[in-house]
Design a protein around this motif. Structure first.
Motif, PDB file in Angstrom:
ATOM      1  N   ILE A 162       0.714  -1.245  -0.092  1.00 48.43           N
ATOM      2  CA  ILE A 162       0.049  -0.010   0.049  1.00 48.43           C
ATOM      3  C   ILE A 162       0.770   1.175  -0.018  1.00 48.43           C
ATOM      4  N   ALA A 163       0.232   2.608  -0.423  1.00 42.38           N
ATOM      5  CA  ALA A 163       0.885   3.518  -0.081  1.00 42.38           C
ATOM      6  C   ALA A 163      -0.082   4.287   0.753  1.00 42.38           C
ATOM      7  N   ASP A 164       0.569   4.865   1.804  1.00 42.60           N
ATOM      8  CA  ASP A 164      -0.216   5.483   2.637  1.00 42.60           C
ATOM      9  C   ASP A 164      -0.549   6.993   2.675  1.00 42.60           C
ATOM     10  N   ASN A 179      -9.881  -4.960   3.241  1.00 44.73           N
ATOM     11  CA  ASN A 179      -8.813  -4.243   2.509  1.00 44.73           C
ATOM     12  C   ASN A 179      -8.234  -2.969   3.140  1.00 44.73           C
ATOM     13  N   PRO A 180      -7.107  -2.479   2.673  1.00 47.03           N
ATOM     14  CA  PRO A 180      -6.601  -1.292   3.675  1.00 47.03           C
ATOM     15  C   PRO A 180      -7.649   0.037   3.272  1.00 47.03           C
ATOM     16  N   LEU A 181      -8.582   0.057   2.294  1.00 45.45           N
ATOM     17  CA  LEU A 181      -9.406   1.051   2.293  1.00 45.45           C
ATOM     18  C   LEU A 181     -10.665   1.412   3.262  1.00 45.45           C
ATOM     19  N   THR A 187      -4.049  -0.699   9.477  1.00 42.49           N
ATOM     20  CA  THR A 187      -3.000  -0.013   8.804  1.00 42.49           C
ATOM     21  C   THR A 187      -3.966   0.392   7.412  1.00 42.49           C
ATOM     22  N   LYS A 188      -4.108   1.625   7.078  1.00 39.47           N
ATOM     23  CA  LYS A 188      -4.975   1.915   5.961  1.00 39.47           C
ATOM     24  C   LYS A 188      -4.118   2.672   4.958  1.00 39.47           C
ATOM     25  N   GLY A 189      -4.535   2.478   3.804  1.00 35.39           N
ATOM     26  CA  GLY A 189      -3.772   2.851   2.458  1.00 35.39           C
ATOM     27  C   GLY A 189      -4.174   2.588   1.324  1.00 35.39           C
ATOM     28  N   THR A 190      -3.748   3.177   0.216  1.00 40.17           N
ATOM     29  CA  THR A 190      -4.101   3.038  -1.099  1.00 40.17           C
ATOM     30  C   THR A 190      -3.631   1.418  -1.626  1.00 40.17           C
ATOM     31  N   LEU A 230       0.656   3.435  -8.228  1.00 40.07           N
ATOM     32  CA  LEU A 230       1.433   4.569  -7.357  1.00 40.07           C
ATOM     33  C   LEU A 230       1.188   5.947  -7.875  1.00 40.07           C
ATOM     34  N   VAL A 231       1.589   6.084  -8.978  1.00 42.27           N
ATOM     35  CA  VAL A 231       1.414   7.396  -9.505  1.00 42.27           C
ATOM     36  C   VAL A 231      -0.068   8.109  -9.136  1.00 42.27           C
ATOM     37  N   SER A 232      -1.150   7.285  -9.561  1.00 43.10           N
ATOM     38  CA  SER A 232      -2.603   7.821  -9.260  1.00 43.10           C
ATOM     39  C   SER A 232      -2.823   8.056  -7.801  1.00 43.10           C
ATOM     40  N   SER A 233      -1.993   7.335  -7.054  1.00 44.41           N
ATOM     41  CA  SER A 233      -2.227   7.964  -5.433  1.00 44.41           C
ATOM     42  C   SER A 233      -1.538   8.907  -4.994  1.00 44.41           C
ATOM     43  N   LYS A 234      -0.775   9.396  -5.958  1.00 45.05           N
ATOM     44  CA  LYS A 234      -0.154  10.833  -5.416  1.00 45.05           C
ATOM     45  C   LYS A 234      -0.827  12.107  -5.999  1.00 45.05           C
TER      46      LYS A 234
END
Length: 235
Positions: A162-164, A179-181, A187-190, A230-234
């Motif tokens: 995930i990406a936090d 899931n992490p959403l 532990t949450k993240g994308t 990863l790109v979209s999460s930013k």
């Protein structure tokens, strides 16, 4: 239609049809959300052999994943959930009943899982590799940590990269179809990469050897999709 012919037909359809994937149920803005749809598989059932066999893929996709989707849609019938992207639903999943949590999670997680895999071998994109090396030290160290999370998840569940909220990468795991959403996880993240470690994902081929299934997963990871997430999460 015979099974082998059916497998070939699915491959042709998948090649001709853009893969809907998780975008069928998720959108960055609610106004662009067009409803929950069951995704096309982006490859034939036998495309991931010898790492995942055709029979497992066929049953996993047509029975398990489709079952989660149908049960989620039935549970959501007549509610505002039909007009909400899955991220929004998961953000307050603690307010929903178990049928929405379990079946919505199963629907979303599997759509992401199919996207995670590809029969085409490829290198890890430079940006993703740099992010992994920054947060884990080396790619091998990341794989070891991810593999441990998958192998030691008690009972059924998932391992995740995930990406936090700060963009830092982390490995985590969740039970069942969580899931992490979801707002109920510690532990949450994308989600960038997910591995299904329910027995139905591997038992026909690997029997009780979950570790072999996890180790072979690296042969079919779609690193371009992981990088795109990863790109979209930013953004």
């Amino acid at each position: 239609m015979e099974r082998r012919q059916f497998i070939g037909t699915v491959g042709v359809v998948a090649a001709a049809t853009p893969f809907i994937g998780t975008l069928a149920s998720c959108a960055s803005e609610t106004k662009s959300f067009e409803g929950h749809k069951f995704p096309e598989l982006p490859y034939a059932f036998d495309a991931l052999e010898p790492y995942i066999d055709a029979q497992t893929m066929e049953l996993h996709y047509t029975k398990h994943h489709n079952g989660y989707f149908n049960k989620f849609m039935a549970a959501a019938e007549g509610t505002e959930l039909l007009n909400m992207p899955m991220e929004e639903i998961f953000a307050s999943i603690s307010k929903q009943d178990a049928s929405i949590r379990n079946n919505g999670g199963g629907f979303y997680n599997h759509a992401l899982f199919w996207e995670n895999m590809t029969p085409e071998q490829g290198e890890i994109p430079a940006d993703l590799k740099q992010a992994i090396e920054t947060d884990f030290g080396t790619v091998d160290a990341f794989k070891e940590q991810f593999g441990k999370a998958a192998k030691t998840q008690f009972g059924s569940g998932w391992a995740w990269l995930i990406a936090d909220k700060d963009g830092k990468l982390a490995v985590t795991s969740t039970p069942n179809q969580d899931n992490p959403l979801m707002d109920i996880v510690s532990t949450k993240g994308t989600p960038l990469l997910g591995l299904d470690v329910w027995e139905h994902a591997y038992y026909l081929h690997y029997q009780n050897k979950r570790a072999d299934y996890v180790d072979n997963f690296w042969n079919i990871v779609n690193w371009n999709v992981v990088n795109n997430r990863l790109v979209s999460s930013k953004v």
